[in-house]
Scaffold this motif. Structure first.
Motif, PDB file in Angstrom:
ATOM      1  N   ASN A  63       4.281   9.214  -9.562  1.00  0.00           N
ATOM      2  CA  ASN A  63       2.972   9.228  -8.901  1.00  0.00           C
ATOM      3  C   ASN A  63       2.240  10.518  -9.216  1.00  0.00           C
ATOM      4  O   ASN A  63       2.720  11.360  -9.983  1.00  0.00           O
ATOM      5  CB  ASN A  63       3.121   8.998  -7.380  1.00  0.00           C
ATOM      6  N   ASN A 106       4.691   4.767  -4.600  1.00  0.00           N
ATOM      7  CA  ASN A 106       3.245   4.863  -4.404  1.00  0.00           C
ATOM      8  C   ASN A 106       2.828   6.313  -4.175  1.00  0.00           C
ATOM      9  O   ASN A 106       3.648   7.233  -4.227  1.00  0.00           O
ATOM     10  CB  ASN A 106       2.780   3.942  -3.273  1.00  0.00           C
ATOM     11  N   ALA A 107       1.534   6.521  -3.916  1.00  0.00           N
ATOM     12  CA  ALA A 107       0.999   7.878  -3.780  1.00  0.00           C
ATOM     13  C   ALA A 107       1.588   8.621  -2.592  1.00  0.00           C
ATOM     14  O   ALA A 107       1.670   9.853  -2.600  1.00  0.00           O
ATOM     15  CB  ALA A 107      -0.521   7.818  -3.672  1.00  0.00           C
ATOM     16  N   ASN A 359       1.253   8.964 -14.902  1.00  0.00           N
ATOM     17  CA  ASN A 359       0.355   9.170 -13.766  1.00  0.00           C
ATOM     18  C   ASN A 359      -1.021   9.591 -14.254  1.00  0.00           C
ATOM     19  O   ASN A 359      -1.269   9.734 -15.450  1.00  0.00           O
ATOM     20  CB  ASN A 359       0.958  10.158 -12.758  1.00  0.00           C
TER      21      ASN A 359
END
Length: 383
Positions: A63, A106-107, A359
């Protein structure tokens, strides 16, 4: 137990062995006939990111905080891991589940993947490193991606065996032992063997939290973006067809002329998808989708290829087949196709065989070989 671990290890190792090349929509990236090396002064440092507890590892996703997930393996163990602040650690397992594998992050740093034992396979989310099991009644499940809000997506199967082999065929294919060499091998036959396994009861799934999820129809998500758009396969009149799931609906994607089948493998926030198709000559072709159209991205020397990841800047990562038939990690960026082995310091001893994720800062995660051992790496930024 050993049989299950052995199967999962093979599935993992083949990620590095057989998924080779790189793809994106032709209208997004101009054609290139050869990999473009970077000047000597710009050589990049390769950093090993696998945990020290096990002997080998594969990098899967990264990420924008440079948090990395992957799967580590040893003689009798297969475990999901996460890297935070440059420190790798194995993710905890719930009681009764001896193996795990990571598929995405995920972030926020929520990790998604799968856990299992001799009897069952279950999708799992690690939020704050705490595992939460994703279920669908008594069926086996696998989680393949997670949105920015923390909604996991995956598939539920009526049969564990079909689940494991479906994932094996679609994601990896080809050869199943590192001793066979890091080559394309029989990748076309393996990757596109999904039509033999989607005849059993299955459904695409969404999970907003651990426990039973919501079925979304005959759809097998391969990946997705932060907003929740998913890409994968659905069932058409003559078998599996490429598809996207958005706003609660499954929509099929076009298949380029001359291809027998196509599979989208990744999506970015612009709803640009990349993946692979197989030609009538059984050659794997790099393809992509944008605004309802599909196109092919050339690879050096008219070799085979497939894309595995794309960021929001339309940089694509995957693998290219070399003239010698070997698999090399690659990036398409700024209209150029780059063999990552041409832009790293060869004195460090790495051969990068697969780039799996990139990313928005241009850092690439994947799998390589150093001193005869398979290991996860991060390198970048690729501009």
């Amino acid at each position: 137990m050993k049989r299950v671990i052995s199967d999962m290890t093979r599935v993992g190792v083949v990620t590095a062995v057989a998924t080779a090349a790189i793809l994106a929509p032709a209208h997004l990236l101009p054609k290139a006939t050869q990999a473009t090396p970077t000047p000597q002064a710009e050589l990049l440092h390769v950093e090993s990111v696998g945990p020290l507890e096990l002997t080998g590892s594969m990098g899967v996703a990264i990420n924008d905080k440079n948090e990395i997930v992957g799967t580590a393996f040893g003689d009798d163990e297969v475990r999901a891991f996460v890297v935070r602040n440059r420190r790798g650690e194995l993710l905890p397992l719930p009681k009764g589940a001896p193996f795990s594998a990571a598929t995405g992050i995920n972030a926020k740093g929520d990790v998604v993947g799968v856990i299992g034992n001799e009897e069952n396979v279950r999708g799992t989310v690690w939020a704050g490193n705490k595992p939460g099991v994703l279920t669908s009644g008594k069926r086996d499940t696998m989680a393949t991606t997670i949105s920015g809000s923390g909604t996991a997506a995956g598939v539920a199967f009526d049969s564990q065996q079909r689940l494991v082999w479906a994932d094996f065929y679609l994601r990896f294919g080809g050869r199943s032992h590192p001793g066979d060499g890091f080559s394309f091998g029989s990748m076309p036959t393996g990757i596109f063997g999904y039509n033999r396994v989607l005849d059993n009861g299955f459904s695409g799934m969404l999970w907003s939290k651990p426990g039973d999820g919501k079925a979304i129809g005959e759809f097998v998500p391969q990946s997705g973006n932060a907003s929740g758009t998913l890409v994968g396969l659905t069932i058409g009149k003559n078998g599996p067809v490429p598809a996207a799931f958005k706003n609660g609906k499954i929509g099929t994607l076009p298949v380029m002329g001359g291809l027998q089948m196509a599979i989208p493998m990744a999506a970015n926030e612009r709803d640009i998808f990349v993946g692979a198709g197989i030609s009538e000559e059984r050659m794997v072709k790099p393809i992509g989708w944008s605004k309802g159209k599909t196109g092919e991205l050339p690879v050096p020397g008219s070799k085979q290829g497939l894309a595995l990841g794309i960021n929001d800047n339309n940089q694509v990562v995957g693998v290219i087949e070399t003239e010698g038939g070997e698999a090399h990690a690659a990036v398409w960026s700024g209209g150029k196709v780059i063999d990552l082995n041409d832009v790293i310091d060869g004195r460090e001893g790495w051969t990068l065989v697969q780039a799996r994720g990139i990313n928005n800062k241009g850092f690439v995660v994947g799998t390589g070989v150093k001193d005869g051992k398979v290991g996860a790496f991060v390198v970048g930024p690729v501009k």
